[in-house]
Write a protein that holds these residues in place. Structure first.
Motif: not given
Length: 463
Positions: A132-140, A161-168, A177-180
């Motif tokens: 689940d995308l939202a669960e992935h977010i809070i896992q990160l 967005s900041e979280l994805f830039h730091a962890r992906h 939203i599409v790019a994220m």
């Protein structure tokens, strides 16, 4: 206890980004739900039938559990029974170990959060990928879900967005939203397809066929069901319904109450593992039926709470939740339903603040698709807390003083008149600071009262 709750609430009220994030989602959900229900003239009758279905199952739970076990076993699944959260986690971990699992793909499940399954997998050295995308977010982020439908409701898209830039590994370039979502897909898809075991929850368990029903907006339950060699379902025993007809009826209410849609994007029914001739599916299917206090709730006057179909409507419409978000509640389940469930799961002594935080405006009961009398159940917890002496001495003394004055109307009215004059002197229209009301004025201004009390105006003949 109270200090911890107060600290969480104060932090939430001071977080301006949290208020923006919660309003974006809850406000949209409220509007969509209103439109969906408004377009369904028979909603009231459907709601009554849904409550009757759940009450019937709860009253005959033993018989339906036996029926479901027999049907699920006949389909090739293995049914396990867990009385407690620890037992449920131990069963899941043991299945994973027997499968030689190094990683699991997990679909969003509040029951999994309730029993502490993510922590149990981590302690066992088993990797976990959230489908689940939202669960992935809070896992990160290393956080807990803040809503039962939208676990990452507390985060704005800018924070994600900041979280994805730091962890992906390959973060998005375009801020959309599409790019994220594409960034998350690149990060997760290989891990999902390579997982040894899939773990999901269940929205409904169908007694007469042994089928499991899952409802998602992203198809993530299917990613934990189809690719892995072994599939594990963890579900509370209250998820049972007698037949497909009953499940479909409840699905109509669930989707409209949760997201305002007529039907959720992915609604899947399945029974048993892969059969001869099937093109895909797991080689093994295990269903872990979890009690974890549910039988005690049924026997202790909380049977109506077991109607809950986890739509989230009560929290989307709750004036308290909309101000403080989900994490301030401190338990697995936030909002009005969490304020009833958490004392049952964690003990009243550890969570008596939650029932007391409710305004009792009744909106939660009004929008509940299975008509759970949430304010009544919350009052029950308040009364029990009072009887057991869990309320602090200051509160008991204060209410005692108020009761003493209330039994002397002339004194009470004189006190009200004095308080009105004092409060009107403290501010013009709105009061920024007020003695004994710091809990309110710390997060918002207090409206100055009218020049006269209701009783004074009533005696003058004002209506």
């Amino acid at each position: 206890m109270s200090r911890a709750f107060d600290a969480r609430v104060d932090a939430a009220l001071a977080d301006r980004q949290l208020k923006i994030a919660v309003e974006r989602t809850a406000g949209t959900a409220e509007a969509k739900r209103g439109a969906a229900i408004g377009a369904w003239p028979s909603f009231g009758a459907a709601r009554e039938r849904a409550a009757a279905i759940k009450d019937h199952v709860i009253a005959n739970l033993g018989a339906y559990l036996v029926q479901f076990e027999a049907a699920a076993t006949a389909s090739g699944a293995t049914v396990h029974w867990a009385a407690t959260a620890d037992e449920a986690c131990a069963i899941v971990v043991e299945i994973c170990r027997k499968a030689g699992a190094k990683s699991v793909a997990r679909s969003k499940s509040m029951l999994g959060e309730e029993i502490g399954l993510p922590h149990a997998l981590e302690a066992a050295g088993i990797g976990r990928v959230e489908t689940d995308l939202a669960e992935h977010i809070i896992q990160l982020a290393g956080e807990r879900p803040s809503h039962i439908i939208w676990p990452a409701m507390h985060k704005t898209r800018e924070q994600v967005s900041e979280l994805f830039h730091a962890r992906h590994r390959e973060p998005h370039v375009e801020e959309s939203i599409v790019a994220m979502a594409a960034s998350a897909r690149r990060q997760l898809r290989g891990e999902m397809l390579g997982a040894d075991v899939g773990i999901s929850g269940a929205n409904f368990l169908i007694a007469d066929s042994g089928q499991v029903c899952t409802v998602t907006n992203e198809g993530n339950a299917e990613l934990s069901l189809v690719p892995p060699r072994v599939h594990i379902v963890t579900a509370g025993i209250e998820k049972l319904v007698p037949s497909m007809d009953h499940a479909v009826h409840l699905l109509r209410l669930l989707a409209r109450s949760a997201t305002g849609a007529a039907l959720t994007q992915y609604t899947t029914f399945y029974a048993g593992p892969k059969r001869a001739g099937d093109r895909d599916g797991p080689e093994e299917m295990h269903i872990v039926l979890v009690d974890n206090g549910r039988s005690a709730m049924r026997d202790d006057g909380l049977a109506e709470m077991l109607r809950c179909i986890r739509c989230g409507a009560c929290m989307n419409h709750c004036v308290v939740f909309r101000q403080i978000g989900g994490h301030a509640y401190g338990g697995t389940y936030p909002g009005p339903m969490g304020s009833v469930l958490t004392p049952a799961l964690d003990g009243l002594a550890a969570s008596r603040d939650l029932p007391n935080a409710c305004t009792m405006n009744g909106k939660c009961q009004e929008v509940c698709p299975v008509a759970i009398p949430l304010p009544t159940l919350l009052r029950g917890w308040r009364e029990k807390s009072w009887r057991e002496g869990l309320e602090p001495v200051t509160l008991r003394s204060g209410l005692g003083l108020w009761a003493w004055a209330a039994r002397r109307p002339w004194l009470y009215r004189a006190g009200v008149r004095w308080a009105i004059r004092a409060m009107r002197l403290a501010g013009r229209g709105w009061i920024a600071k007020l003695p004994l009301a710091g809990g309110w004025t710390g997060g918002r201004d207090f409206p100055a009262p009218a020049a006269e009390s209701f009783m004074d105006r009533y005696r003058k003949g004002e209506r």
